[in-house]
Design an enzyme around this catalytic site. Structure first.
Site, PDB file in Angstrom:
ATOM      1  N   HIS A 292       0.784  -1.230   0.130  1.00  0.00           N
ATOM      2  CA  HIS A 292       0.095  -0.095   0.090  1.00  0.00           C
ATOM      3  C   HIS A 292       0.832   1.138   0.186  1.00  0.00           C
ATOM      4  O   HIS A 292       0.756   2.035  -0.868  1.00  0.00           O
ATOM      5  CB  HIS A 292      -0.989  -0.074   1.277  1.00  0.00           C
ATOM      6  CG  HIS A 292      -1.664   1.103   1.287  1.00  0.00           C
ATOM      7  ND1 HIS A 292      -3.315   1.311   1.403  1.00  0.00           N
ATOM      8  CD2 HIS A 292      -1.398   2.244   1.924  1.00  0.00           C
ATOM      9  CE1 HIS A 292      -3.505   2.359   1.521  1.00  0.00           C
ATOM     10  NE2 HIS A 292      -2.728   3.211   2.029  1.00  0.00           N
ATOM     11  N   GLU A 293       1.893   1.242   1.020  1.00  0.00           N
ATOM     12  CA  GLU A 293       2.869   2.488   0.927  1.00  0.00           C
ATOM     13  C   GLU A 293       3.672   2.569  -0.210  1.00  0.00           C
ATOM     14  O   GLU A 293       3.729   3.719  -0.806  1.00  0.00           O
ATOM     15  CB  GLU A 293       3.694   2.228   2.189  1.00  0.00           C
ATOM     16  CG  GLU A 293       2.954   2.339   3.452  1.00  0.00           C
ATOM     17  CD  GLU A 293       2.339   3.683   3.765  1.00  0.00           C
ATOM     18  OE1 GLU A 293       2.485   4.781   3.207  1.00  0.00           O
ATOM     19  OE2 GLU A 293       0.990   3.269   4.240  1.00  0.00           O
ATOM     20  N   HIS A 296       1.437   4.299  -2.877  1.00  0.00           N
ATOM     21  CA  HIS A 296       1.390   5.776  -2.614  1.00  0.00           C
ATOM     22  C   HIS A 296       2.809   6.316  -3.416  1.00  0.00           C
ATOM     23  O   HIS A 296       2.897   7.174  -3.810  1.00  0.00           O
ATOM     24  CB  HIS A 296       1.550   6.053  -1.181  1.00  0.00           C
ATOM     25  CG  HIS A 296       0.236   6.032  -0.590  1.00  0.00           C
ATOM     26  ND1 HIS A 296      -1.006   6.261  -1.267  1.00  0.00           N
ATOM     27  CD2 HIS A 296      -0.338   5.487   0.734  1.00  0.00           C
ATOM     28  CE1 HIS A 296      -2.073   6.307  -0.348  1.00  0.00           C
ATOM     29  NE2 HIS A 296      -1.609   5.836   0.728  1.00  0.00           N
ATOM     30  N   HIS A 377      -6.683   7.922  -1.187  1.00  0.00           N
ATOM     31  CA  HIS A 377      -7.263   6.678  -1.117  1.00  0.00           C
ATOM     32  C   HIS A 377      -8.508   6.474  -1.916  1.00  0.00           C
ATOM     33  O   HIS A 377      -9.214   7.676  -2.138  1.00  0.00           O
ATOM     34  CB  HIS A 377      -7.431   6.395   0.501  1.00  0.00           C
ATOM     35  CG  HIS A 377      -6.429   6.266   1.345  1.00  0.00           C
ATOM     36  ND1 HIS A 377      -5.913   7.196   1.964  1.00  0.00           N
ATOM     37  CD2 HIS A 377      -5.363   5.340   1.016  1.00  0.00           C
ATOM     38  CE1 HIS A 377      -4.798   7.156   2.713  1.00  0.00           C
ATOM     39  NE2 HIS A 377      -4.280   6.073   2.136  1.00  0.00           N
TER      40      HIS A 377
HETATM   41 ZN    ZN Z   1      -2.391   4.884   2.367  1.00  0.00          ZN
END
Ligand code: ZN
Ligand code: NAG
Ligand code: NAG
Ligand code: NAG
Ligand code: NAG
Ligand code: NAG
Length: 684
Positions: A292-293, A296, A377
């Site tokens: 997830h990171e 980003h 998100h």
């Molecule tokens: Zn996030």
């Protein structure tokens, strides 16, 4: 003063272990952190090595480092058979160079390298092992998904001219326009999110004392750079103030620099040290958090939406060449919902929802957003289950979905291998209005009303109808805090006491809405709740189920069935099982199980058993912490049952003698188990 970290005492640990499943795990604070960091972009002054068309001088400069030895060899052998070219070594060399150049432009799996920050504290062996295992798995997943135009030779990071320089020549007609005129004496090092970037990874810096003269002073030469790297990830494992402020934060990250195309090339991920220490540490959860990171840092970030590139005119084999800026990709729709409007995202969402609206952008989260109203998100009501939701939970319930991958494709920096995408079941085929506040209050197979018990929409878990801050009043069945997984055999209650509904916990068990109750149970009607029954596929969207003591029964999708020996019905969900999805329970719940963990596991299993009177002693012998074959377990359970029955028979006899009255002539297995409770009742 040195901050001393108190060791977590064991009562606190127990408390943590109990609290963890209750809160939302992995709340993401990326937007808040990213806005605190100054991103260094590639200086405009430096010639862009990808400038097109190529001039010969640049080819000569670049190719020797690009072409790999082995490619040269294969090229030579193929060339040898072609007499014409081999007679002209000069043209051969140029051809080789072109081949190397073209290869460098073709997207290849992204190479993400990690570097442990100098500021990271010394980690214990097992902390390091946990971090490394999770990060390397996350990186391997991401590099299978994303391909990039590779950085030739070595990745060399930039220094921030605004930091090392006291003033910059600003007269555009001078020779040293935009170059540094005076050094800042206070300048020491480059850093990002508290991590010092080693000089070795950085380009040097030069001062030009005169605006019009080429003479210069090299204050720091170029570092060596980082070889074979397209994205450098500084890892910082520490208990920071942000980690301590919110225990649901497992990690957070920022990107620190972008290249001449605007592509992020370096980032920092802070892994909260306390998340490694908890006994309930889950490798899968950490892997998912790091992926997830990474998403980003690599582009799914509100600070990068504005620099996404439109590469539709560039050929597939030359990613990044001939791209232009996409401009604004975010906008609000008529209801005020912020959405991403980029071609692949629109197309993928259109297909996913089976929408009629051809320009439906993918909605962004509208909770937790700062100024500008743009989030990094997805909106939880519409893209529940996507890895890019603001809060993650149990890893098996979150997918690397096509909408997220389409967004990464639309950055223009990557080509995505969609064959690795995971299917998002949430909202599939539900149309444009799916997940809107106007429609979510109607019960559907995704949303619920009230606060009853049911099934999580993936049917791996029993659930309770709940809302949360991201759902804005809409309610969905969320996994129960306790023993909600149907596929986990250990969730089976050890006594038959509560199993009037014929539940079976097994790897192929799933949650079904059901009102089944054994015919011999005294109560006549029970409410519809989620129960665990086995299932097996017989065709596409066709399956059978098995309830305690029953045969395999056809369960027609969308209909309800009755089961012999039970009152009530089981509802057979449509398009949830044996469809094209691959929703499966996690293969392994814990990665490397260390001896220390094994012993705690044993302690916990003991702790779980002590409250059960009578049965505990005998069943404990048959509850090893190590994997155990099912048949052996069954045999053990039979012995245990015999012991229990013997115990209980004895108790019954005692009861009969004492009270001289018999409850009923009917003898049922369940009645035996009830006796200890009768005893307890009378004791109080
Ligand atoms: Zn996030
Ligand atoms: C900029 O530099 C040119 C050439 O050195 C000079 O003629 C001009 O006056 C300068 N302009 C300013 C605004 O200083
Ligand atoms: C995509 O991934 C699959 C599975 O790993 C692989 O077989 C396939 O070759 C990949 N496709 C491309 C274009 O890289
Ligand atoms: C999509 O919607 C159309 C009607 O709008 C329907 O006929 C079709 O079956 C739907 N497709 C899927 C895959 O749900
Ligand atoms: C759901 O909410 C909308 C608007 O908030 C309202 O018009 C509608 O009647 C509600 N439906 C139900 C079933 O409560
Ligand atoms: C989980 O189960 C245990 C034992 O059955 C119980 O004591 C505890 O209260 C339950 N926790 C929650 C949150 O329901």
């Amino acid at each position: 003063m040195k901050a001393v970290q108190p060791p977590i005492s064991s009562p606190l640990l127990l408390l943590l272990l109990h609290l963890w499943p209750l809160c939302i795990w992995g709340r993401c604070i990326f937007d808040q952190v990213q806005s605190s960091v100054r991103v260094v972009s590639s200086p405009i002054l430096q010639p862009n090595p990808y400038d097109w068309p190529l001039n010969e001088a640049m080819v000569k400069q670049q190719v020797p480092v690009i072409s790999v030895g082995r490619d040269d060899l294969t090229l030579q052998t193929t060339q040898r058979s072609q007499d014409a070219t081999s007679r002209h070594p000069q043209s051969l060399r140029i051809r080789r160079m072109e081949k190397g150049w073209i290869k460098a432009l073709q997207p290849q799996p992204i190479r993400i390298k990690t570097w442990t920050s100098r500021e990271s504290p010394v980690l214990s062996h097992w902390e390091r092992e946990r971090v490394e295992a999770a990060v390397s798995e996350a990186i391997s997943t991401v590099s299978k998904l994303l391909s990039v135009r590779r950085v030739p030779d070595r990745l060399l990071l930039n220094r921030d001219i605004n930091k090392y320089c006291r003033f910059i020549w600003r007269n555009s007609s001078t020779y040293n326009y935009n170059r540094c005129g005076r050094a800042n004496e206070k300048y020491r090092a480059e850093s990002c999110l508290g991590v010092t970037i080693p000089d070795d990874h950085l380009s040097g810096y030069i001062v030009y004392p005169h605006p019009d003269q080429p003479n210069s002073q090299v204050l720091k030469p170029d570092g060596l750079g980082v070889p074979d790297t397209d994205f450098l990830l500084y890892m910082h494992t520490q208990s920071t103030a942000k980690c301590r402020a919110d225990s649901s934060v497992l990690a957070y990250s920022v990107h620190c620099q972008t290249d001449a195309d605007g592509r992020p090339i370096v980032g920092v991920v802070v892994i909260c040290r306390e998340s490694l220490r908890v006994d309930g540490f889950s490798h899968e959860r950490m892997v998912q958090t790091v992926i997830h990171e990474l998403f980003h840092m690599l582009g799914f970030s509100k600070d990068l939406y504005g620099t996404w590139r439109d590469c539709s005119l560039s050929s597939q084999s030359q990613l990044g060449v001939g791209c232009s800026s996409r401009g604004h990709v975010t906008n609000t729709d008529e209801t005020g919902q912020m959405r991403i409007y980029s071609p692949n995202v629109i197309k993928t969402l259109h297909t996913h929802l089976n929408s009629t609206h051809t320009e439906l952008g993918a909605p962004l989260e509208n909770q937790d957003v700062g100024s500008g109203g743009v989030s990094s998100h997805w909106e939880a009501r519409v893209l529940q289950g996507s890895i890019m939701m603001a809060a993650l939970g149990e890893p098996s319930l979150f997918q690397i979905d096509r909408v997220t991958l389409s967004a990464l494709q639309d950055t223009g920096w990557y080509t995505v291998n969609f064959s690795q995408a995971q299917s998002l079941l949430w909202g599939e085929g539900e149309g444009d209005l799916f997940g809107s506040l106007a429609t979510c209050n109607e019960s559907s197979s995704f949303f619920c009303t009230g606060s009853g018990l049911g099934c999580h929409y993936l049917h791996l878990h029993k659930g309770e109808c709940q809302s949360d801050e991201y759902l804005e009043g809409c309610r969905i069945y969320k996994p129960l805090a306790n023993r909600s997984e149907c596929w986990k055999e250990e969730n089976e209650r050890k006594s038959e006491l509560e199993n009037w509904s014929g539940e079976i916990y097994h790897t192929d068990s799933r949650c079904f809405l059901s009102s089944l109750i054994r015919e011999d149970h005294s109560s006549h009607s029970v409410s519809v709740v989620g129960h665990c029954y086995r299932h097996r596929c017989t065709g596409r969207n066709m399956y059978q189920i098995q309830v305690g003591g029953s045969d395999w029964l056809d369960c027609p999708a969308g209909k309800s069935i009755e089961v012999l020996g039970y009152r009530g019905t089981v509802f057979c969900p449509d398009r949830r099982f044996c469809h094209h999805h691959n929703v499966n329970p996690p293969a392994s719940t814990h990665k490397p199980l260390l001896p220390a963990q094994l012993s705690t596991a044993a302690t916990f299993s003991k702790r779980n058993h002590t409250p059960q009177p009578m049965i505990s002693n005998s069943s404990l012998n048959f509850k090893p912490a190590l994997p155990f074959s099912t048949s052996a377990l069954k045999a053990g359970m039979i012995v245990a049952s015999v012991l229990v029955i013997a115990n209980v028979l004895f108790l019954l006899a005692v009861l009969i003698i004492i009270y001289r009255k018999c409850c009923s002539a009917r003898v049922r297995v369940h009645a035996f188990i009830e006796t200890p409770h009768v005893l307890q009742l009378q004791a109080t």
